[in-house]
Scaffold this active site. Structure first.
Site, PDB file in Angstrom:
ATOM      1  N   HIS A  75     -31.710 -63.176 -41.212  1.00 21.93           N
ATOM      2  CA  HIS A  75     -31.786 -63.707 -39.840  1.00 21.93           C
ATOM      3  C   HIS A  75     -31.076 -62.727 -38.901  1.00 21.93           C
ATOM      4  O   HIS A  75     -29.842 -62.693 -38.849  1.00 21.93           O
ATOM      5  CB  HIS A  75     -31.149 -65.099 -39.779  1.00 21.93           C
ATOM      6  CG  HIS A  75     -31.223 -65.752 -38.431  1.00 21.93           C
ATOM      7  ND1 HIS A  75     -31.731 -67.019 -38.243  1.00 21.93           N
ATOM      8  CD2 HIS A  75     -30.856 -65.318 -37.190  1.00 21.93           C
ATOM      9  CE1 HIS A  75     -31.669 -67.341 -36.956  1.00 21.93           C
ATOM     10  NE2 HIS A  75     -31.132 -66.318 -36.293  1.00 21.93           N
ATOM     11  N   GLU A 229     -28.375 -75.352 -32.391  1.00 20.16           N
ATOM     12  CA  GLU A 229     -27.282 -74.390 -32.172  1.00 20.16           C
ATOM     13  C   GLU A 229     -26.445 -74.913 -31.011  1.00 20.16           C
ATOM     14  O   GLU A 229     -26.429 -74.352 -29.913  1.00 20.16           O
ATOM     15  CB  GLU A 229     -27.858 -73.004 -31.874  1.00 20.16           C
ATOM     16  CG  GLU A 229     -26.806 -71.908 -31.863  1.00 20.16           C
ATOM     17  CD  GLU A 229     -27.396 -70.519 -31.660  1.00 20.16           C
ATOM     18  OE1 GLU A 229     -28.634 -70.390 -31.557  1.00 20.16           O
ATOM     19  OE2 GLU A 229     -26.612 -69.550 -31.601  1.00 20.16           O
TER      20      GLU A 229
END
Ligand SMILES: [Zn+2]
Length: 433
Positions: A75, A229
């Site tokens: 990622h 997030e």
């Protein structure tokens, strides 16, 4: 130390149980065993427990130095990387990052700009010992037309050194424009990419997720989400993704990044989500450095009180595949970083407690992300596999994780590579305002 030609044997190498499938040896409490590794024709021809067979006179004695397989970074955002000098985050917040990156992208992300910064990032990753990288590519119009061709060229340029994968990145509200989204999915499929979106708690989230899954099924794509997030406890899109996967009968790979809000939610909510994540066979990647930087940023003279990371221990205990990765490097989402997966593992150990016991946590930077990225034979040390590994100075976890290990030896296809990090000054001309 590593011969420039011919076959050779490394003796007295310290290898980790979690990354040496099939090696019968007596491992210590830290998961380490001493082994002899034979290399021929760019491959590992054998790994045996040290002392099990006769050591050839010309074997290279590593004196118990740790040898790990090359890293897998699943990622990253190398299209954003290194823009910090020209576009810093004004206040260190998530919104500050989003706005700064958006305006820089609109103004500056031509093909050459993106390509040069991407290449810089890949050179750093390679030198640090990384063998495979998945990057997200900002794919809001018109950037998708610019960045996907750059990615395809970069993947070719780096073939044999770094396996490069890409996932598109857009807020899931972008899926509402069905015609445009279908065009994007076709572009991603043509590039053998991964379908990625950022999920938020929108009123029509379930319907939008159904469209994402329908397109992934139609085009045979794996999925990669940015989810939750945030510290907002009402953010439960990880659960929504798991539910959508189950009711759509999806059988590709799904990787979900961040999931920060999970660690703020009540236990019963968490247990229900983790049950569904396990049942849907989702894999989760935590981005500890970026989370530490952006989450619980207060800007009011008070100190952050939580780490921002998700519940990796609880996930691993349920058999959910878990990884850690670099995420952003020197851009408004994270002011620092150099795609060094040893740094990510070191920070993961500190922030997420990958220790006492270490158990199989080393898989989180090698074998597990390799599985998620469908890279066979990557992220482990095994006979018949490529001789792609890193020889460190450290002989124990405390030695390995206490120093930067800038003098590590990276071996690719059996040979030590030249390890020269790119100079920041190379990017100066891209940074002028
Ligand atoms: Zn990310």
């Amino acid at each position: 130390m590593i011969p420039a030609s011919g076959s050779y044997q490394l003796s007295n190498a310290r290898v980790h149980r979690s990354l040496t499938p099939g090696l019968a040896a007596s491992y210590d409490a830290d998961g380490f065993a001493l082994a002899d590794i034979a290399v021929a024709d760019g491959k590992i021809s054998s790994i045996v427990a040290h002392g099990k067979s006769k050591t050839p006179a010309d074997a290279i004695d590593l004196g118990g130095r740790i040898v790990l397989p090359c890293f897998v970074d699943c990622h990253t955002h190398i299209d954003k990387g290194h823009i910090w000098p020209r576009k810093p985050n004004p206040d260190g917040t998530f919104m500050g990052a989003l706005n700064a990156t958006g305006s820089d992208r609109t103004a500056r992300w031509g093909a050459e700009d993106v390509a040069r910064r991407m290449d810089f990032s890949l050179r750093s990753a390679y030198v640090h010992g990384t063998k495979a990288v998945r990057t997200h590519l900002d794919s809001v119009p018109p950037q998708e037309e610019i960045s996907w061709p750059v990615f395809e060229a970069m993947r070719e340029k780096w073939r044999g050194r770094i396996d490069l994968q890409a996932a598109c990145l857009l807020g899931i509200e972008g899926v509402r424009d069905k015609a445009w989204f279908e065009r994007l999915v076709k572009r991603v499929a043509a590039a053998k990419g991964v379908l990625g979106v950022v999920t938020y708690m929108l009123p029509d989230l379930e319907e939008l997720l159904d469209q994402v899954f329908a397109q992934a099924i139609k085009h045979g794509l794996d999925l990669d989400f940015h989810a939750d997030e945030t510290e907002d406890v009402s953010a439960i899109s990880l659960k929504k993704i798991a539910e959508a996967s189950l009711w759509n009968g999806f059988d590709g790979n799904i990787l979900v990044g961040h999931c920060c809000s999970l660690s703020r939610q009540p236990d019963l909510e968490v247990l229900d989500t983790l049950d569904k994540v396990a049942k849907a066979r989702l894999a989760v990647v935590s981005l500890p450095m970026c989370n530490l930087y952006l989450q619980d940023r207060r800007n009011n003279g008070t100190t952050p009180r939580w780490r921002g990371v998700t519940l990796l221990h609880e996930m691993r205990a349920r058999g959910i595949k878990v990884a850690v990765a670099s995420d952003n490097t020197r851009d408004p989402f994270y002011a620092y970083g150099d795609l060094d997966m040893l740094e990510v593992y070191r920070m993961g150990t500190r922030i997420l407690h990958f220790d006492h016991p270490v158990g199989d946590w080393p898989k989180a930077v090698a074998a597990t992300p390799a599985e998620v990225m469908r890279l066979d034979g990557v992220g482990t040390l095994a006979p018949g596999g490529s001789a792609d590994f890193i020889v460190f100075k450290g002989r124990s976890w405390t030695e390995l994780l206490s120093r930067p290990e800038s003098d590590r030896i990276v071996v690719r296809d059996g040979r030590a590579i030249e390890r020269k990090l790119p100079d920041y000054a190379e990017l100066d001309e891209l940074m002028v305002g």
